[in-house]
Scaffold this active site. Structure first.
Site, PDB file in Angstrom:
ATOM      1  N   ASN A  17       2.936  29.427  25.992  1.00 33.58           N
ATOM      2  CA  ASN A  17       1.623  29.556  25.377  1.00 33.58           C
ATOM      3  C   ASN A  17       1.779  30.185  24.011  1.00 33.58           C
ATOM      4  OD1 ASN A  17      -1.337  29.752  25.240  1.00 33.58           O
ATOM      5  ND2 ASN A  17      -1.013  31.950  25.479  1.00 33.58           N
ATOM      6  N   HIS A  50      -0.254  32.505  21.457  1.00 37.27           N
ATOM      7  CA  HIS A  50      -1.376  33.440  21.522  1.00 37.27           C
ATOM      8  C   HIS A  50      -1.537  34.115  20.169  1.00 37.27           C
ATOM      9  CE1 HIS A  50      -4.149  36.347  23.288  1.00 37.27           C
ATOM     10  NE2 HIS A  50      -3.481  37.286  22.634  1.00 37.27           N
ATOM     11  N   SER A  96       2.112  35.183  18.930  1.00 36.85           N
ATOM     12  CA  SER A  96       3.219  35.300  19.880  1.00 36.85           C
ATOM     13  C   SER A  96       3.339  34.018  20.682  1.00 36.85           C
ATOM     14  CB  SER A  96       2.979  36.461  20.860  1.00 36.85           C
ATOM     15  OG  SER A  96       2.745  37.686  20.189  1.00 36.85           O
ATOM     16  N   ASP A 107      -1.645  36.377  29.570  1.00 39.54           N
ATOM     17  CA  ASP A 107      -0.943  36.752  28.332  1.00 39.54           C
ATOM     18  C   ASP A 107       0.048  37.884  28.564  1.00 39.54           C
ATOM     19  OD1 ASP A 107      -4.056  36.259  26.586  1.00 39.54           O
ATOM     20  OD2 ASP A 107      -2.468  34.824  27.059  1.00 39.54           O
TER      21      ASP A 107
HETATM   22  N1  LIG Z   1      -2.610  32.619  34.212  1.00 40.04           N
HETATM   23  C1  LIG Z   1      -2.612  32.464  32.878  1.00 40.04           C
HETATM   24  N2  LIG Z   1      -3.498  31.628  32.312  1.00 40.04           N
HETATM   25  C2  LIG Z   1      -3.514  31.481  30.964  1.00 40.04           C
HETATM   26  C3  LIG Z   1      -2.641  32.202  30.148  1.00 40.04           C
HETATM   27  C4  LIG Z   1      -1.695  33.079  30.785  1.00 40.04           C
HETATM   28  O1  LIG Z   1      -0.844  33.724  30.115  1.00 40.04           O
HETATM   29  N3  LIG Z   1      -1.713  33.170  32.141  1.00 40.04           N
HETATM   30  N4  LIG Z   1      -2.730  32.109  28.747  1.00 40.04           N
HETATM   31  C5  LIG Z   1      -4.033  31.610  28.296  1.00 40.04           C
HETATM   32  C6  LIG Z   1      -4.246  31.364  26.837  1.00 40.04           C
HETATM   33  N5  LIG Z   1      -5.186  32.382  26.342  1.00 40.04           N
HETATM   34  C7  LIG Z   1      -4.719  33.158  25.307  1.00 40.04           C
HETATM   35  O2  LIG Z   1      -3.633  32.892  24.721  1.00 40.04           O
HETATM   36  C8  LIG Z   1      -6.471  32.587  26.903  1.00 40.04           C
HETATM   37  C9  LIG Z   1      -7.287  31.494  27.156  1.00 40.04           C
HETATM   38  C10 LIG Z   1      -8.553  31.690  27.734  1.00 40.04           C
HETATM   39  C11 LIG Z   1      -9.012  32.976  28.027  1.00 40.04           C
HETATM   40  C12 LIG Z   1     -10.353  33.158  28.663  1.00 40.04           C
HETATM   41  O3  LIG Z   1     -10.877  34.275  28.769  1.00 40.04           O
HETATM   42  N6  LIG Z   1     -10.950  32.046  29.113  1.00 40.04           N
HETATM   43  C13 LIG Z   1     -12.263  32.085  29.813  1.00 40.04           C
HETATM   44  C14 LIG Z   1     -13.193  31.054  29.205  1.00 40.04           C
HETATM   45  C15 LIG Z   1     -13.323  31.308  27.716  1.00 40.04           C
HETATM   46  C16 LIG Z   1     -14.092  30.166  27.038  1.00 40.04           C
HETATM   47  O4  LIG Z   1     -14.442  29.179  27.707  1.00 40.04           O
HETATM   48  O5  LIG Z   1     -14.324  30.304  25.813  1.00 40.04           O
HETATM   49  C17 LIG Z   1     -12.067  31.723  31.274  1.00 40.04           C
HETATM   50  O6  LIG Z   1     -11.087  30.976  31.578  1.00 40.04           O
HETATM   51  O7  LIG Z   1     -12.914  32.146  32.065  1.00 40.04           O
HETATM   52  C18 LIG Z   1      -8.195  34.064  27.761  1.00 40.04           C
HETATM   53  C19 LIG Z   1      -6.943  33.887  27.184  1.00 40.04           C
HETATM   54  C20 LIG Z   1      -4.359  30.322  29.002  1.00 40.04           C
HETATM   55  N7  LIG Z   1      -4.406  30.609  30.409  1.00 40.04           N
HETATM   56  N1  LIG Z   2      -6.083  32.440  23.853  1.00 42.39           N
HETATM   57  C1  LIG Z   2      -5.614  31.184  23.353  1.00 42.39           C
HETATM   58  C2  LIG Z   2      -5.953  31.045  21.892  1.00 42.39           C
HETATM   59  O1  LIG Z   2      -6.863  31.688  21.397  1.00 42.39           O
HETATM   60  N2  LIG Z   2      -5.183  30.197  21.222  1.00 42.39           N
HETATM   61  C3  LIG Z   2      -5.446  29.938  19.827  1.00 42.39           C
HETATM   62  O2  LIG Z   2      -6.391  28.886  19.710  1.00 42.39           O
HETATM   63  C4  LIG Z   2      -6.157  28.231  18.462  1.00 42.39           C
HETATM   64  C5  LIG Z   2      -6.069  26.754  18.743  1.00 42.39           C
HETATM   65  O3  LIG Z   2      -6.078  26.073  17.533  1.00 42.39           O
HETATM   66  P1  LIG Z   2      -5.649  24.494  17.539  1.00 42.39           P
HETATM   67  O4  LIG Z   2      -6.492  23.826  18.594  1.00 42.39           O
HETATM   68  O5  LIG Z   2      -5.970  24.066  16.133  1.00 42.39           O
HETATM   69  O6  LIG Z   2      -4.175  24.449  17.872  1.00 42.39           O
HETATM   70  C6  LIG Z   2      -4.815  28.763  17.903  1.00 42.39           C
HETATM   71  O7  LIG Z   2      -5.047  29.725  16.891  1.00 42.39           O
HETATM   72  C7  LIG Z   2      -4.201  29.438  19.108  1.00 42.39           C
HETATM   73  O8  LIG Z   2      -3.357  30.543  18.774  1.00 42.39           O
END
Ligand SMILES: Nc1nc2c(c(=O)[nH]1)N[C@@H](CN(C=O)c1ccc(C(=O)N[C@@H](CCC(=O)O)C(=O)O)cc1)CN2
Ligand SMILES: NCC(=O)N[C@@H]1O[C@H](COP(=O)([O-])[O-])[C@@H](O)[C@H]1O
Length: 221
Positions: free
Chosen positions: A110, A112, A139, A148
Site C-alpha cells: 500500500n 500511504h 510510505s 497502515d
Molecule cells: N487491513 C488493512 N486495510 C487497509 C490498509 C491496511 O494497511 N490494512 N491500508 C488502507 C489504505 N489506507 C491508507 O493508506 C486507508 C484507506 C481507507 C481508510 C478508511 O478509513 N476507510 C473507511 C472509508 C473511508 C471513505 O470511504 O472515504 C472505511 O473503510 O470504513 C483508512 C486508511 C487500505 N485498507
Molecule cells: N489511505 C490511502 C490514501 O489516502 N492513499 C492516497 O490516495 C491518493 C490516491 O491518488 P491516485 O488515485 O491519484 O493514485 C494517493 O495520494 C495515495 O497516497
C-alpha cells in the site's frame, strides 16, 4: 529470465499512482504484467486508465454484499482467480478484513500519504499541517490486518511550506508518490524485495529500516 510479476491493483480514485506504475512498466523499469485493476467505485478514474491500457477491470459494489467481510472475501477470490502474484493498493479507500487478506500478507503493498507510523488512516495532510510538522511524506508498506501498521519498506519526504493548505501539500506530494511506489514494486518484480519469516527482506537480508527516496532512486537509510 523470470516471468514478469503478475500484479493486480486496487484503486478507488483518480489512479495517478496506477498511471505511474503503468508508465514505469512502459519505460522498462518495472518487469510486470498488470492482470487486473479492481475498484469499489464504478466511476474511479483508475478504471478508465486501465481500460485505455488494455488491463482487465473489475468493479464490486459494496452495497451488493451483506457485510464488509463478504465483500472482501469476494474481492480477494477474484484477485486470486486473476493469477495476481502481488496486489498493490493505489488509493484504495476501504479498510480490509483481516481474514480476507490473511493469505496475501507479504504479497500486498500500500502507498500511504504520511511518514508512518505517523498519521495512520485518513486526512494525513490535514493532520500534519495541524500538528505544525516541518516535513511530510509518503510510505510504501506491506499490508496487514492492522490498518497502515504493516512493515514500511520505503519513504519519501518533503518539507512543508509555510501557509500551504492540505490540497497544495497533497498535490506536491503526489510526484514523490509516483516515484516511490514504482521503485518499490520494481524491487519486488526483480526478486530483490521479498517477505520472509514475517517481515521484509532485501537482497537476502532482513530490511532493518525503511529505504529512502533520493535523487537517484531508493537508498538505504
Ligand atoms: N487491513 C488493512 N486495510 C487497509 C490498509 C491496511 O494497511 N490494512 N491500508 C488502507 C489504505 N489506507 C491508507 O493508506 C486507508 C484507506 C481507507 C481508510 C478508511 O478509513 N476507510 C473507511 C472509508 C473511508 C471513505 O470511504 O472515504 C472505511 O473503510 O470504513 C483508512 C486508511 C487500505 N485498507
Ligand atoms: N489511505 C490511502 C490514501 O489516502 N492513499 C492516497 O490516495 C491518493 C490516491 O491518488 P491516485 O488515485 O491519484 O493514485 C494517493 O495520494 C495515495 O497516497
Amino acid at each position: 529470465m523470470p516471468h514478469p510479476l503478475r500484479i493486480a491493483v486496487l484503486a478507488s480514485g483518480r489512479g495517478s499512482n496506477l498511471a505511474a506504475l503503468l508508465a514505469a512498466r512502459d519505460r522498462g523499469e518495472l518487469a510486470a504484467e498488470f492482470v487486473l485493476v479492481a475498484s469499489d467505485k464504478a466511476q474511479a478514474g483508475a478504471l478508465r486508465l486501465a481500460e485505455a491500457a488494455g488491463v482487465p477491470t473489475l468493479v464490486l459494489d459494496p452495497r451488493s454484499y451483506p457485510d464488509r467481510r463478504a465483500f472482501d472475501l469476494e474481492l480477494f477470490a477474484q484477485l486470486a482467480a486473476s493469477g495476481a502474484e502481488l496486489v498493490v493498493l493505489a488509493g484504495f479507500m476501504r479498510i480490509l478484513d483481516g481474514e480476507a487478506i490473511a493469505p496475501w500478507v507479504g504479497r500486498m503493498l500500500n502507498i500511504h500519504p504520511s511518514l508512518l507510523p505517523k498519521y495512520r488512516g485518513l486526512h494525513t495532510h490535514r493532520r500534519a499541517l495541524a500538528a505544525g510538522d516541518l516535513e511530510h511524506g509518503a510510505s510504501v508498506h506491506f499490508v496487514t490486518a492492522e490498518l497502515d501498521g504493516g512493515p514500511v519498506v520505503a519513504q519519501a519526504t518533503l518539507p512543508i511550506e509555510a501557509g500551504e493548505d492540505e490540497h497544495r501539500l497533497a498535490q506536491r506530494l503526489l510526484p514523490l508518490e509516483h516515484r516511490l511506489l514504482p521503485a518499490v514494486v520494481a524491487l519486488m518484480a526483480a526478486g530483490r524485495l521479498a517477505w520472509r519469516d514475517g517481515g521484509p527482506w532485501l537482497d537476502g537480508a532482513p530490511l532493518a529500516a525503511p529505504l529512502r527516496l533520493g535523487p537517484q532512486g531508493l537508498e538505504r537509510s
